[in-house]
Every structure is written in C-alpha cells, then in structure tokens.
Design an enzyme around this catalytic site. Structure first.
Site, mmCIF file in Angstrom:
data_model
loop_
_atom_site.group_PDB
_atom_site.id
_atom_site.type_symbol
_atom_site.label_atom_id
_atom_site.label_comp_id
_atom_site.label_asym_id
_atom_site.label_seq_id
_atom_site.Cartn_x
_atom_site.Cartn_y
_atom_site.Cartn_z
ATOM 1 C CE LYS A 36 -2.224 -1.136 3.735
ATOM 2 N NZ LYS A 36 -1.578 -2.437 3.935
ATOM 3 C CD GLN A 251 -1.742 -3.260 8.972
ATOM 4 O OE1 GLN A 251 -0.696 -2.831 9.429
ATOM 5 N NE2 GLN A 251 -1.902 -3.509 7.689
HETATM 6 P P1 ATP Z 1 1.557 -2.145 5.976
HETATM 7 O O1 ATP Z 1 0.102 -2.482 5.934
HETATM 8 O O2 ATP Z 1 2.273 -2.949 7.001
HETATM 9 O O3 ATP Z 1 1.810 -0.680 6.051
HETATM 10 P P2 ATP Z 1 2.009 -2.011 3.125
HETATM 11 O O4 ATP Z 1 0.810 -2.596 2.496
HETATM 12 O O5 ATP Z 1 2.111 -0.548 3.177
HETATM 13 O O6 ATP Z 1 2.177 -2.652 4.585
HETATM 14 P P3 ATP Z 1 4.601 -1.905 1.942
HETATM 15 O O7 ATP Z 1 5.342 -1.484 3.147
HETATM 16 O O8 ATP Z 1 4.326 -0.898 0.901
HETATM 17 O O9 ATP Z 1 3.255 -2.632 2.390
HETATM 18 O O10 ATP Z 1 5.323 -3.135 1.265
HETATM 19 C C1 ATP Z 1 5.782 -4.232 2.039
HETATM 20 C C2 ATP Z 1 7.102 -4.737 1.479
HETATM 21 O O11 ATP Z 1 6.884 -5.374 0.248
HETATM 22 C C3 ATP Z 1 8.089 -3.632 1.250
HETATM 23 O O12 ATP Z 1 9.377 -4.099 1.546
HETATM 24 C C4 ATP Z 1 7.941 -3.391 -0.253
HETATM 25 O O13 ATP Z 1 9.100 -2.838 -0.810
HETATM 26 C C5 ATP Z 1 7.667 -4.777 -0.774
HETATM 27 N N1 ATP Z 1 6.870 -4.794 -2.021
HETATM 28 C C6 ATP Z 1 5.653 -4.282 -2.215
HETATM 29 N N2 ATP Z 1 5.224 -4.501 -3.479
HETATM 30 C C7 ATP Z 1 6.211 -5.172 -4.104
HETATM 31 C C8 ATP Z 1 6.381 -5.690 -5.426
HETATM 32 N N3 ATP Z 1 5.457 -5.573 -6.371
HETATM 33 N N4 ATP Z 1 7.539 -6.330 -5.714
HETATM 34 C C9 ATP Z 1 8.487 -6.487 -4.767
HETATM 35 N N5 ATP Z 1 8.390 -6.022 -3.508
HETATM 36 C C10 ATP Z 1 7.267 -5.374 -3.177
HETATM 37 MG MG MG Z 2 2.261 0.790 4.787
#
Ligand code: ATP
Ligand code: MG
Length: 745
Positions: A36, A251
C-alpha cells in the site's frame, strides 16, 4: 527522460491498476505488506510525470514524520529530482503549516507554540487553581483526558453536558483552559486539527484556496484517521479534487486517540463513485507468519475478510516460549539475539522486540545491558521527556513566543536566579492586570531597567533580577532577528545561563544530562538554515517512531503501536499474557478487545522471516509478583505453525483435558537444534550425565507440584526434561537446576 515503465515495472497488476488509476476517489484496501505504502509513493511519481500534475498540487499524508521523509526520498529516487512544492507530512504537521499561514483569520498569532501533554496538564492546573477547584478531588490528568476526548469528538465546551458536578467541573476547566491556551498564544495537538476544520467552516474562501490547490490528496494508513482528519479531507474534496486513500481496517490501533476505522466505510458511503482496489499478494512475510496473523484476526467480527498470499514460501515455524518470570523472559530475548548475532546468523538491525506498554522496556533494557548488546529504544518520551531537554526547549519556545507563560514559569528560575514562586505570581498578576503577557513586561524591564514604568511594581531586588532575565531574553531574540544560525543561539543560551555548571554535577547522571543537552544541540544544527520555528515544530510533533535512529546495527525495542508500517526480518513479541496483551483495560470491553487483537495482528505482520512470541508465568508488580495466564490470543494460533513451546493454549470452553493438551503439544515439532529456541546459557561442558528422569516417570517440583515426564534429552552435559505438570501444564527444565524428585518410575 523517465519512462512510464520505470515506476511500474516493480508492481503487480493490481498495484499497477492503483498507481495508474484515473483521478477520482480511489480506495486501496489491503492487508499488511501488500505494498500500500509503495503504491502510494509510486502514485505520486506517476501523477507528476504522467498526468503532469505540478508537485505543489499534491498533498500526501503519512502517519509519522519519519514515514514522510522516507517517502519523500523514494519519490525523489523515482523522479530523479526533488519534487519541489510537494506537501508531504502528518496531518498534524500539515495543519500546523496551514494555521501559521492563515494566522490572520485565527484567534492566535502565527508564532503560536504547540503544547505537549505536560504543558497541557500545567494549564489545567492553573485553571483549577483560578477556579478554586480542589486539585485533590479533581485530578488534572483526568480532566486533561476529558478535554482531549471532547476535542477528539470535535466538541467545544458549550457542547458538553453538565448533569453532574464532575461534568460541570470538566466543562468549566475546559473553558478556562481554552482561554489560557489563547492567552499563551499556544495550541494543543487536538487544536491543530480542530482549528483547521473551524477555519475551513468559517472561511469558505480559505478552504477553497486549499481545495483548489491540492488537485490530488493521498492518505496512507487511512484506517487510523479521526473525525477531524476525515472532516479536513471532506473539506478539501469540495472542489472536486481527486483522493487516493490506502488502508487496512484490521490495522486500526489508535482508537484511544480518537481514530475511527469506520471512516473507511464512511469514505465508501460519502463517495459512492469511489473505485475500490484490493491488493492480495504480501511481499513481506512467510506464509507461516501470514497464517498465524490471519488466525488471530479472524476472530474479530465486522471485518472484511481479506485474502492474502505470499510467494515467500512457508518459512520457519513460529517459536513460542514460556518463561518462569518476566526477567527470564527478557533474558531469553536478549540471549537469543546475542547468540544469533554472534553466530552471524542475524544482523542486529534486522531484529525488533515489541511490547504492549512502554513500561515493559525496562527489563528488556536491563537484559540487553547485561548481555552487552547495544540496542535502540524507540520512544519520544525517553529523550524529549527529560528534564534538561524540556528546559532548553522551554527557553527556545519562550524566545520564539513571548506570551508562552507555561515555558516562562518553567525556566524563569532555572538555573536558580532568586526569582521565587511568589515573585512569579506577582509578575503574572501584574501583567494580566495591565492586559499584557509576563513576557512583554520582562522585555520592557530588560530594555529600560529602572527607567521602566513596571520597575516599581516589584519590591527589593526582584525588579533587577527580572530586568536581567528580560535583557537576556531580548538579546537572544536579537540573535534571531539578525538571522544568526540556530546553533549559535543555542550556544549563546547555554553560555548565558551557565547550564552545564547547573546540570552537570559531576555525577554519572549529571554527565548524562549534559550529554542530552548536547544531543539536542546536534539536532538543532540540522535546522540552521531553516530556523527556530521549524525546529520547534519538529520537536513538538515528534512521534515515537520519529526517534528511531537511522544507520545503526543494533536491534530495536519498540511498542506495538510504534511498529506500525515498519518491517523487520526477525520479530519478538513479548508479554503474551492476559492483562498485558490483551491489556487489562480491555478485558471487559469488546471494542477494546478487538483493538488489542488488531495490535497483535500488526505486531505479527511486521515479521518477514522469523517470529518469536514469549510469555511469563509471573510478572513483577508493585512490591511483588503477580501470576499470569497465557494470553487468550495464543489459543487462536494453530499448533501446526508453532514450534517448541511449553505454552498451553487455554481452550475456549473449560480447562483443556489432559489428552487434548497432550495432543496439542505433540503436534508441535521439537526444538530447533540451533539458536531458534530457548536454550539455557552455555554452561561449562561437563562429562555426560546419566538420564535420571526418563519419559513416563512421575516427578515432583517445588513450585509446580507433580507432573509426568514426556521427554528427556541429554545434551550440553546436562539433562533437559519436558514435564507435563498437573497444575501449569508443560515446562522445559534443566534437571540439575530444577530440583525434581521422582515420585514413581
Ligand atoms: P503495511 O500495511 O504494514 O503498512 P504495506 O501494504 O504498506 O504494509 P509496503 O510497506 O508498501 O506494504 O510493502 C511491504 C514490502 O513489500 C516492502 O518491503 C515493499 O518494498 C515490498 N513490495 C511491495 N510490493 C512489491 C512488489 N510488487 N515487488 C516487490 N516487492 C514489493
Ligand atoms: Mg504501509
């Protein structure tokens, strides 16, 4: 030249869909680690390059200042240049910025200061005193809480009911408190948001200016917005701008600060045209971690079930560890980390230790010190709450805003300069009678000394002492008007008030205090070309996560709340006991209980590769120990995901039958042979011992009574036995230390 694909290549199809969506109302709803935050960051770059939106038409809201800085540098990497004019920050920082710009329309000046909880509490105390209300009967802390709760609901004093005397007190104090804030040219955290809402409501032309300017508003961690924040977004959306919000209801963990995850549903209702995008692939964690997390959160009702899968493989099992007391729990954590770092299996910075309340960090810190293992502790209070740091900040605030009487009373006699409480009251009273602030009076006394009209109002030598203090303040203010760098002002203050002499009494603690002052000075140097106002704002709006030092190799200790949005290869979650996690306050409130569950969910999903969960049979409390029972959340984690535990999962109905518990236990695999599981500290190697407590013999323990030996292993020159006790269930014991007696072979 940047091509379209540069920031789309590392995205899956759903992520791409989100990043490239046509402007409009977009809601990205997805579980942890699904990208996200990544999508939001890429969207900013995409808007600038593909939709040719100038950066100053974009407003992006993050949950912490640190997250804002990380996002800014990621966008810069993607664009290859700084996105000039982009507004990126927390709701509070953005609101402070709007309020300073629009001070002409507001009941306070643009150099307002932001009061923290301590400052708010001293204002409440002043109000109580002025209103002749008994401070012992009506505690300032609880009234402060009531005021903040009202503000979180956007209630003004006149909106409150006063059916009981207590309510009446709250109302009157709230009224006076608000007047005092204004007299001090100060706002509190809640005001930052509420005043922007008030401003937008009272001045449609101002609102219009902002909503036209920000063609696109993006919000991360949307599930933790509160009512005022949601209103601000609604106001900004009135000119038909585009909104891109990302979040995960599961969350939402800031209910105690007024966050309302139902804003996610409100968004869908308020913007029926909204496009909802779901992300389902988790890139962070192993499938085992995800399965455990899902098993925990599945018990919450009223949630949208989300499908989340990982390509990272099953990974290691979760290690649950049951310790005799909280001290051993802390030692276990520190020792395990220590051993794995020594064995070069882990890097310190890959590891985080999480807990429910700040107080739990004390034993952990002690254990880390004992293990000689450096650590970084996340927590704003730790540094910014210190007396010496608060003193210097109060000086700076008073220089910036002469009306700030909370800061003035804090430092007017620190270091001691013979201006006692009575003289301070006289000064305040005198100034208020003339409708001036004490700062104005001091300033004039400083300028004119005995020639000042105010001088004769103070008896004896007090007038001179006040004039001296006023003159120092004037000279520091001059340093700002002359445009000297902040560091120079900082040094000037320390020299003028001889603070080192005062604070460093040559004791270890004294040295430490002085070190802290110097540390604050170091932070000030970063603001040399930005000025005092930005420095003070940064200090006022600092959140726990913002204190996370960069670039150190040490493991991180932090609360579950502060862990939001972060990720670590190895995560320890400690204190899985009823009353700790879930917190005792939540035990008879289903809403609170659901939030505790979300908190554990957030904790578990921070782990990329390995997850440890620990608990203790008893915990130190005031003057003794309290017995603990395993957290009710543990029973929701399937035994197949777990390795090596003595923890018995209480079942939902009654106490588990012996068979059932045995079955649970036998489902879990045996301990990992290396450092993954609890092993006693290495002892000197001894000759192999004989097996004294073979499986199936009955034994008696001093504390736990009788039990059945399930397994006995000879290793490290000692015998390790797993015993199922009739009273407490499974325990792993070192035979030579445990004083077991055989009852029946
Ligand atoms: P949270 O809900 O915990 O905030 P989030 O949904 O914001 O999580 P991110 O922090 O954006 O998730 O991504 C989680 C991890 O996955 C990060 O290390 C990010 O770089 C990696 N990631 C996300 N999308 C991809 C992708 N398409 N390819 C490779 N790595 C990815
Ligand atoms: Mg996040």
């Amino acid at each position: 030249m940047i091509t379209n694909t540069d920031f789309l290549s590392g995205l899956n199809p759903q992520q791409k869909q989100a990043v490239t969506a046509q402007p409009g109302h977009i809601l990205v709803l997805a579980g942890p680690g699904s990208g996200k935050t990544r999508v939001l960051t890429h969207r900013i770059a995409y808007l600038i390059t593909q939709f040719h939106l100038p950066p100053d038409n974009i407003l992006a809201v993050t949950f912490t200042n640190k997250a804002a800085r990380v996002m800014e540098s990621r966008v810069e990497d993607l664009l290859g240049e700084k996105p000039r004019g982009l507004w990126l920050g927390t709701f509070h920082a953005i609101c402070a910025r709007i309020l300073r710009r629009e001070a002409d329309h507001l009941p306070f000046g643009s150099n307002f200061v932001i009061y923290d909880e301590d400052d708010q509490q001293s204002l409440v105390k002043t109000a109580l005193r002025e209103l002749n209300i008994d401070e012992k009967m009506y505690k300032a802390a609880s009234i402060r809480g009531a005021i903040s709760a009202a503000k979180n609901n956007m209630q003004k004093p006149e909106d409150l009911t006063s059916r009981t005397y207590r309510e009446e007190v709250n109302l009157r104090v709230y009224q006076r408190y608000q007047e005092l804030l204004r007299a001090n040219n100060a706002v509190d955290f809640d005001d930052l948001l509420n005043e922007v809402v008030n401003l937008f409501e009272a001045k449609p032309e101002v609102r219009e200016r902002y909503s036209r300017r920000f063609g696109e508003v993006l919000v991360d961690e949307f599930q933790d917005t509160n009512t005022a924040q949601y209103q601000i977004l609604r106001h900004l959306a009135l000119s038909g701008n585009s909104m891109f919000v990302v979040g995960d209801e599961d969350q939402s963990i800031y209910r105690w600060r007024g966050a309302d995850y139902r804003n996610v549903q409100s968004f869908e209702r308020d913007y029926p045209d909204c496009q909802k995008i779901l992300l389902e692939q988790n890139y962070r964690s192993t499938q085992t971690v995800l399965d455990a997390a899902r098993a925990v959160i599945d018990h919450n009702i009223n949630r949208t079930p989300k499908h989340l899968f990982s390509d990272n493989g099953k990974g290691e099992k979760i290690i649950l560890n049951d310790l005799m007391d909280d001290k051993m729990e802390a030692d276990f954590v520190a020792d395990t980390i220590q051993k794995n770092i020594k064995a070069k299996l882990w890097k310190g910075s890959d590891v985080a230790v999480m807990y429910r309340t700040n107080a739990q960090s004390r034993l952990l810190e002690e254990a880390f010190l004992k293990a000689r293992l450096p650590y970084r502790l996340v927590g704003a209070q730790r540094f910014y709450g210190r007396r010496e740091v608060k003193d210097i900040i109060a000086y700076l605030r008073l220089i910036y805003n002469p009306s700030d009487e909370v800061s003035l009373t804090r430092v007017i006699n620190v270091p001691t300069r013979g201006i006692g409480d009575k003289s301070v009251s006289t000064l305040l009273q005198y100034a208020h009678n003339l409708k001036l602030s004490a700062g104005d009076v001091l300033s004039e006394l400083g300028k004119l000394g005995q020639q000042s009209q105010h001088f004769s109002a103070f008896s004896g030598s007090i007038g001179i002492k006040l004039a001296d203090f006023g003159s120092m303040l004037n000279s520091w203010r001059e340093s700002i008007t002359k445009g000297f760098p902040l560091t120079r002002l900082f040094q000037q203050i320390l020299d003028d008030i001889r603070y080192e002499e005062y604070i460093d009494d040559a004791s270890e603690e004294g040295h430490q205090r002085w070190e802290n002052v110097l540390e604050l000075g170091k932070i000030a140097t970063e603001f040399d070309d930005r000025g005092l106002d930005e420095f003070l704002e940064r200090l006022a709006l600092v959140s726990d996560q913002d204190t996370l030092a960069e670039g150190t190799e040490a493991p991180t200790l932090l609360t579950l709340h502060a862990a939001k949005g972060l990720e670590f290869a190895v995560v320890f979650i400690t204190g899985l006991d009823d009353g700790v996690l879930p917190h005792s306050r939540s035990l008879d409130d289903p809403e609170e209980m659901a939030e505790e569950r979300r908190l554990l969910y957030v904790g578990i999903t921070r782990a990329k590769e390995r997850l440890y969960i620990t608990r203790a049979d008893r915990r130190s409390s005031y003057g003794g120990y309290e017995n603990c029972t395993p957290s009710r959340f543990l029973r929701d984690i399937p035994a197949t995901l777990v390795m090596n535990s003595g923890i018995i999962m209480p079942t939902r109905t009654s106490r588990p039958s012996m068979e059932r518990r045995m079955e649970n236990y036998s489902n879990w695999s045996t301990p990992s042979p290396t450092y993954g599981s609890f092993k006693p500290a290495p002892r000197q190697s001894k000759p192999p011992v004989e097996q004294r407590f073979p499986a199936n013999c009955r034994v008696r323990h001093e504390v736990w009574g009788e039990g059945l030996v399930v397994k006995s292993v000879l290793e490290d020159g000692d015998e390790t036995v797993d015993v199922f006790f009739d009273t407490v269930g499974f325990k792993r014991l070192i035979a030579s230390l445990a004083k077991l007696e055989i009852v029946k072979k």
